[in-house]
Design a protein around this motif. Structure first.
Motif, PDB file in Angstrom:
ATOM      1  N   HIS A   6       0.860  -1.181   0.000  1.00  0.00           N
ATOM      2  CA  HIS A   6       0.000   0.000   0.000  1.00  0.00           C
ATOM      3  C   HIS A   6       0.901   1.237   0.000  1.00  0.00           C
ATOM      4  CE1 HIS A   6      -3.155   2.737   1.991  1.00  0.00           C
ATOM      5  NE2 HIS A   6      -3.533   2.506   0.756  1.00  0.00           N
ATOM      6  N   PRO A   7       1.162   1.846  -1.163  1.00  0.00           N
ATOM      7  CA  PRO A   7       2.122   2.959  -1.217  1.00  0.00           C
ATOM      8  C   PRO A   7       1.741   4.142  -0.342  1.00  0.00           C
ATOM      9  CG  PRO A   7       1.628   2.137  -3.416  1.00  0.00           C
ATOM     10  CD  PRO A   7       0.642   1.508  -2.493  1.00  0.00           C
ATOM     11  N   ALA A   8       0.457   4.443  -0.180  1.00  0.00           N
ATOM     12  CA  ALA A   8       0.046   5.634   0.564  1.00  0.00           C
ATOM     13  C   ALA A   8       0.453   5.556   2.030  1.00  0.00           C
ATOM     14  CB  ALA A   8      -1.459   5.843   0.446  1.00  0.00           C
ATOM     15  N   SER A   9       0.453   4.364   2.612  1.00  0.00           N
ATOM     16  CA  SER A   9       0.830   4.200   4.025  1.00  0.00           C
ATOM     17  C   SER A   9       2.167   3.503   4.200  1.00  0.00           C
ATOM     18  CB  SER A   9      -0.252   3.414   4.773  1.00  0.00           C
ATOM     19  OG  SER A   9      -0.350   2.095   4.270  1.00  0.00           O
ATOM     20  N   GLY A  10       2.631   2.789   3.182  1.00  0.00           N
ATOM     21  CA  GLY A  10       3.860   2.015   3.299  1.00  0.00           C
ATOM     22  C   GLY A  10       3.647   0.627   3.867  1.00  0.00           C
ATOM     23  N   ALA A  11       2.414   0.256   4.204  1.00  0.00           N
ATOM     24  CA  ALA A  11       2.155  -1.054   4.789  1.00  0.00           C
ATOM     25  C   ALA A  11       2.357  -2.147   3.748  1.00  0.00           C
ATOM     26  CB  ALA A  11       0.731  -1.118   5.341  1.00  0.00           C
ATOM     27  N   VAL A  12       2.882  -3.277   4.189  1.00  0.00           N
ATOM     28  CA  VAL A  12       3.154  -4.387   3.299  1.00  0.00           C
ATOM     29  C   VAL A  12       2.606  -5.665   3.924  1.00  0.00           C
ATOM     30  CG1 VAL A  12       5.459  -4.820   4.267  1.00  0.00           C
ATOM     31  CG2 VAL A  12       4.945  -5.543   1.952  1.00  0.00           C
ATOM     32  N   ARG A  13       2.039  -6.521   3.081  1.00  0.00           N
ATOM     33  CA  ARG A  13       1.554  -7.835   3.492  1.00  0.00           C
ATOM     34  C   ARG A  13       2.306  -8.869   2.670  1.00  0.00           C
ATOM     35  NH1 ARG A  13      -4.095  -8.184   5.530  1.00  0.00           N
ATOM     36  NH2 ARG A  13      -4.706  -6.103   6.249  1.00  0.00           N
TER      37      ARG A  13
END
Length: 251
Positions: free
Chosen positions: A46-53
């Motif tokens: 998720h580029p907007a938050s930087g979260a990665v799964r």
């Protein structure tokens, strides 16, 4: 907007990179290694938050990839607020079709579409275009967007995968696929502790732009000079005498 990609395969070989060691005793890699299988890293970013799964796997066939993607996308959608109902079916379809404007090969949309909830950036693998998988995305309000051929770098997920690979495997010598998976998933867990949003441009792009402004290419080659060469004689002197040409320019 989320992006998806599969990193790897990563082999059970010594991976170059820095590592801790006593001063004067550099790390030595074995001259032989056993190819004990490979591992891949399924990634949603998720580029907007930087979260990665992420999910480490030893096989990336369609049943594995699609099963993981469906489970993760359901969890993402469940955490989002319910979308407002569209004013009309025509307005709802227009919201979907606007993301296909300009495409040479647009996707055939389903006859009945729910409200658009998520954009998913994918590359052009055949498995990403399986009709049953694409229809599942449509049914859940997800619009797949495929990067053009030769343009997979437009998917920011590849950028974060390089970071995770460097953090997890640089300087290491995993001997099993399970060790590779554990290292990569641990790197992703550490990344999520303080994620960094990704944007196009930013400070790195500004630095590159300023660097290009300070230099001038010579004949389309990799060479460059800090001064513009507008007179053919100056270019000849610079080419023939190098720094002497710059001295002549300065008088």
């Amino acid at each position: 907007m989320w992006g998806e990609d599969e990193a790897g395969p990563f082999q059970t070989i010594p991976h170059p990179g820095q590592q801790w060691g006593p001063a004067g005793h550099p790390a030595r890699y074995p001259h032989e290694h056993v190819r004990n299988g490979t591992a891949k890293l399924l990634t949603l970013f998720h580029p907007a938050s930087g979260a990665v799964r992420v999910q480490g796997v030893t096989s990336c066939r369609n049943p594995v990839l699609h099963g993981w993607l469906k489970a993760e996308l359901r969890a993402i959608l469940a955490a989002r607020p319910a979308p407002p109902e569209p004013v009309s079916a025509a307005a709802n379809r227009a919201c979907w079709e606007r993301w296909q404007e300009g495409l040479s090969q647009p996707i055939t949309l389903s006859a009945a579409l729910p409200p658009l909830r998520l954009l998913l950036v994918l590359d052009n693998l055949t498995g990403h275009k399986t009709p049953s998988f694409v229809c599942w995305l449509f049914d859940h309000g997800i619009m797949p967007l495929y990067t053009p051929l030769g343009g997979s770098w437009l998917n920011m997920t590849e950028s974060v995968q390089r970071i995770l690979k460097r953090r997890g495997l640089a300087g290491q010598h995993p001997t099993t696929p399970e060790a590779i998976i554990a290292a990569l998933e641990a790197a992703a867990q550490g990344w999520n502790a303080a994620p960094t949003p990704f944007v196009w441009g930013g400070r790195r792009s500004d630095r590159r732009h300023r660097r290009r402004q300070r230099q001038h290419a010579l004949g389309g080659s990799g060479a460059c000079t800090r001064w513009p060469l507008s007179v053919p004689g100056e270019y000849w002197l610079f080419r023939e005498f190098g720094a002497a040409g710059c001295g002549w320019r300065d008088g």
